[in-house]
Design an enzyme around this catalytic site. Sequence first.
Site, mmCIF file in Angstrom:
data_model
loop_
_atom_site.group_PDB
_atom_site.id
_atom_site.type_symbol
_atom_site.label_atom_id
_atom_site.label_comp_id
_atom_site.label_asym_id
_atom_site.label_seq_id
_atom_site.Cartn_x
_atom_site.Cartn_y
_atom_site.Cartn_z
ATOM 1 N N CYS A 81 -8.151 -12.411 20.905
ATOM 2 C CA CYS A 81 -7.302 -11.662 19.974
ATOM 3 C C CYS A 81 -6.096 -11.081 20.707
ATOM 4 O O CYS A 81 -5.327 -10.322 20.123
ATOM 5 C CB CYS A 81 -8.102 -10.553 19.289
ATOM 6 S SG CYS A 81 -8.758 -9.311 20.414
ATOM 7 N N TYR A 137 -19.853 -13.694 27.067
ATOM 8 C CA TYR A 137 -19.507 -12.578 26.167
ATOM 9 C C TYR A 137 -20.060 -12.866 24.767
ATOM 10 O O TYR A 137 -19.359 -12.760 23.765
ATOM 11 C CB TYR A 137 -17.986 -12.358 26.107
ATOM 12 C CG TYR A 137 -17.316 -12.293 27.455
ATOM 13 C CD1 TYR A 137 -17.241 -11.095 28.157
ATOM 14 C CD2 TYR A 137 -16.771 -13.432 28.037
ATOM 15 C CE1 TYR A 137 -16.631 -11.032 29.402
ATOM 16 C CE2 TYR A 137 -16.163 -13.385 29.285
ATOM 17 C CZ TYR A 137 -16.098 -12.178 29.963
ATOM 18 O OH TYR A 137 -15.496 -12.119 31.200
ATOM 19 N N CYS A 151 0.846 -1.195 0.000
ATOM 20 C CA CYS A 151 0.000 0.000 0.000
ATOM 21 C C CYS A 151 0.886 1.251 0.000
ATOM 22 O O CYS A 151 1.972 1.270 0.585
ATOM 23 C CB CYS A 151 -0.886 -0.034 1.239
ATOM 24 S SG CYS A 151 -1.804 1.481 1.560
ATOM 25 N N CYS A 176 -0.864 -1.421 8.952
ATOM 26 C CA CYS A 176 -0.051 -2.609 8.690
ATOM 27 C C CYS A 176 1.366 -2.402 9.223
ATOM 28 O O CYS A 176 1.996 -1.390 8.937
ATOM 29 C CB CYS A 176 -0.003 -2.904 7.193
ATOM 30 S SG CYS A 176 -1.628 -3.279 6.477
ATOM 31 N N ASP A 178 -15.197 -15.616 24.708
ATOM 32 C CA ASP A 178 -14.571 -14.749 23.698
ATOM 33 C C ASP A 178 -14.623 -13.327 24.241
ATOM 34 O O ASP A 178 -15.395 -12.490 23.780
ATOM 35 C CB ASP A 178 -15.325 -14.875 22.372
ATOM 36 C CG ASP A 178 -14.636 -14.125 21.238
ATOM 37 O OD1 ASP A 178 -13.552 -13.557 21.474
ATOM 38 O OD2 ASP A 178 -15.196 -14.092 20.126
#
Length: 396
Positions: A352, A258, A8, A17, A325
């Site tokens: 995550c 969650y 990009c 990124c 989660d």
Amino acid sequence: MLSCYRNCKHFGVCGGCSSPQMEYASSLKTKELALHNLFAPLIPSQNILPVIPCSPLLRGRNKMEFSFYQTVDGEKTLGFISPSKPKKGIPITECLMIDERAMDILNITRSWWTAHPDLSAYYPPLNKGSLCTITVRVGNISNDFMIILTTSGREEFAVPLNIIQEWQQSLLDSGLPITSIFWEEKLSARNSPTTFRTTHLYGAPFLKQQLSIDGRSSLFHIRPRSFFQPQSLQAEKIIQTIKEFIDPCGEETLLDLYCGAGIIGILLAPYVKKIIGVELVPDAVASAQENIQLNSVDMEVFLEDAKQFCKRNENLPSPDIVVIDPPRCGMQNRALKYLLRMAPKKIVYVSCNPLTQIQECSVLVEQGYQLRRMQPIDQFPHTNHLENIVLLERLS
């Protein structure tokens, strides 16, 4: 093919990124190795499954938020805010992670902002300024858009409705496939939680997303503040992995902590006897109930904090399976304590944030669980982040 044909134009400056798009295979291997090293004290390497790469590598994000920014000299940008110090606004004109038509939405919004120079960008530390963010969500059925403009709710920085309607009309005149437009006013006060006053300006009150596992498809209505995994195809792989980890026989009770908009529970409902969801956010519970009805699923959802739910039910028969989660901060100690008292046979922990995840998995292992399997899934290509799914089983 684990590579992209180019980087990009904003790579290295926008803060999005962190690794070159052209070097995906090597960056993925680096992330996988870091995860192996992190979890080495808890699980043998052979029980960690190979990372599932992100697919597609480009244009796969279904949600992205862009920020209004303004320097002390009055220079205005709409895009991302760089992580560098001093911070800078990066006027994004290209992003390879989301549908390229999102740039048309930004350009229309920039033109509208230029036509109203009295509107200032919101500055969070001082709670001053008018324009906060613009959020673009993309449906995976019709590739249509939900657009959410967030502005300050403070009276002295309020944006008049007629000015908002000018922005709305500019979007509608563009010919883009826009399903819904929302306006949110951010209400912030010192020592109080931030809330939002939402005005539905145009179209349907939701965006449609479809997910499938084992050839079974479910339809979901996603509202402005509904949580939905950022990559729809990767979301299917996450839920497929959960199903494989729990290996249901059809007689289990599954507790979905969650649960958000109910997506995991709804997709797993055909495979177990009973599903219970727990969620603290009222809007998410409303979405979950809507999606349950939409998919004709028998699932009960409680509007309650996970800690309070586990505490209230610690003396009742234990669920066979608990799927958690949580937010990036994890379950936190007190919720974890009451979950341990419930003593489910299996826990599937989706995260995550592996740093928080390993801390809480370590507590579970100390209290009689064994980490059996682990499946990393890449939802965040060209960044340092990985989604990670672990299966823990209670030792008899």
